[in-house]
Design an enzyme around this catalytic site. Structure first.
Site, mmCIF file in Angstrom:
data_model
loop_
_atom_site.group_PDB
_atom_site.id
_atom_site.type_symbol
_atom_site.label_atom_id
_atom_site.label_comp_id
_atom_site.label_asym_id
_atom_site.label_seq_id
_atom_site.Cartn_x
_atom_site.Cartn_y
_atom_site.Cartn_z
ATOM 1 N N MET A 154 43.763 49.628 42.761
ATOM 2 C CA MET A 154 44.692 49.025 41.638
ATOM 3 C C MET A 154 45.503 47.852 42.191
ATOM 4 S SD MET A 154 46.991 50.733 38.735
ATOM 5 C CE MET A 154 47.667 51.874 40.103
ATOM 6 N N VAL A 175 44.281 57.013 43.350
ATOM 7 C CA VAL A 175 45.326 58.216 43.496
ATOM 8 C C VAL A 175 44.498 59.595 43.827
ATOM 9 C CG1 VAL A 175 45.351 58.907 41.080
ATOM 10 C CG2 VAL A 175 47.329 59.415 42.397
ATOM 11 N N GLN B 18 42.716 51.229 34.653
ATOM 12 C CA GLN B 18 43.162 51.309 36.029
ATOM 13 C C GLN B 18 43.565 52.803 36.419
ATOM 14 O OE1 GLN B 18 43.021 48.993 38.394
ATOM 15 N NE2 GLN B 18 43.404 47.010 37.383
ATOM 16 N N CYS B 19 43.418 52.787 37.707
ATOM 17 C CA CYS B 19 43.776 54.163 38.370
ATOM 18 C C CYS B 19 45.469 54.603 37.750
ATOM 19 C CB CYS B 19 43.811 54.098 39.886
ATOM 20 S SG CYS B 19 44.674 55.260 40.846
ATOM 21 N N PRO B 20 45.733 55.930 37.383
ATOM 22 C CA PRO B 20 44.739 57.042 37.337
ATOM 23 C C PRO B 20 43.860 57.302 36.087
ATOM 24 C CG PRO B 20 46.870 57.489 36.784
ATOM 25 C CD PRO B 20 46.859 55.958 37.000
#
Lengths: 191, 87
Positions: A154, A175, B18-20
């Protein structure tokens, strides 16, 4: 002291013992699967030279002590694992990030007394005089010893950092990748 | 890649997220469906591939059936995950 002579009672006790052994054996085996590995996981959020030094000193120390080590680089920390800056094919904000941020670890500033890079230069000189391993050497040693370096996808996307700009031998993740290693670690740090 | 072998009871389109969020959306869906049901998660975040692997290693409620990459719109790569709720 009493002596057990009843064979029935002895057989019952033996059966109970076997059952207990089985139960406790299973429980211990289950608990052992929940033990963390011998691993240290470090989030390297900072793009400061001094903080990156701290992270790599801990990482190489952990590896030297026979532990495995994961380092998760995100946000400003990406500058530490970049090799060279490229601007072609990037959007304007991405180009700005590329130009404003350190191109690689040699260009990192220090978190205090940086004085537009003069302080960082002095600090590097002092460390060299005191025979402290350079950041470059520490990273090389860490990689030789099998450190897992994970680059945050990211952060790369936000700042427009391309794979071609990064050093070799990196993993890419988010994560979950960091937490997977952190949950399996005995020491976790955010630097 | 052949996805026909699984019949997902829910398809989560997390492309562009996007993450998460791909992980969060997948986890929310996996907790909602019946035990034994399969969910399909479509993501454009390549970090979701190792993230999902780490997730199923920790979370005893789910199992990862397959992951694959496919070419998506605008030259982007799409990552498709099949996750089964097992508990």
């Amino acid at each position: 002291m009493t002596t057990i002579t009843d064979t029935d009672a002895i057989a019952k006790l033996e059966a109970r013992l076997v059952k207990l052994e089985q139960e406790y054996g299973d429980r211990i085996a289950e608990l052992e699967t929940q033990l963390p590995s011998h691993r240290v996981t470090i989030v390297c959020f900072s793009g400061d030279y001094d903080r990156a030094m701290a992270a790599f000193i801990i990482a190489t120390g952990a590896l030297a002590m026979g532990y495995e080590c994961s380092m998760y680089f995100t946000f400003w920390g990406l500058s530490v694992i970049k090799n060279e800056a490229q601007t072609s094919g990037k959007s304007l904000p991405e180009k700005m990030f590329t130009m404003m941020l350190p191109e690689n670890m040699a260009k990192l500033g220090i978190s205090k007394m940086n004085f537009a890079g003069v302080g960082a230069k002095m600090m590097r000189g002092i460390m060299r005089d005191k025979n402290v391993a350079t950041l470059d050497e520490l990273m090389e040693v860490a990689q030789e010893m099998g450190v897992r370096i994970i680059s945050c996808t990211m952060a790369m996307d936000i700042m427009g950092v391309r794979d071609e700009e990064m050093k070799d031998g990196l993993d890419f993740g988010g994560v979950g990748t960091f937490l997977g290693d952190a949950m399996d670690s005995r020491v976790t740090l955010f630097i | 890649m052949n996805n026909a072998q699984y019949e997902p009871s829910e398809v989560i389109d997390a492309s562009g997220l996007q993450c998460p969020m791909p992980l969060v959306r997948a986890s929310q869906a996996a907790r909602k469906v019946d035990i034994g049901a399969i969910i399909q998660v479509i993501s454009t975040d390549r970090g979701s591939v190792p993230d999902f692997q780490a997730w199923v290693k920790r979370d005893k409620k789910v199992e990862l059936l397959s992951q694959n990459e496919q070419p998506g719109d605008g030259g982007r790569t799409v990552y498709v995950h099949f996750v089964k709720r097992i508990a």
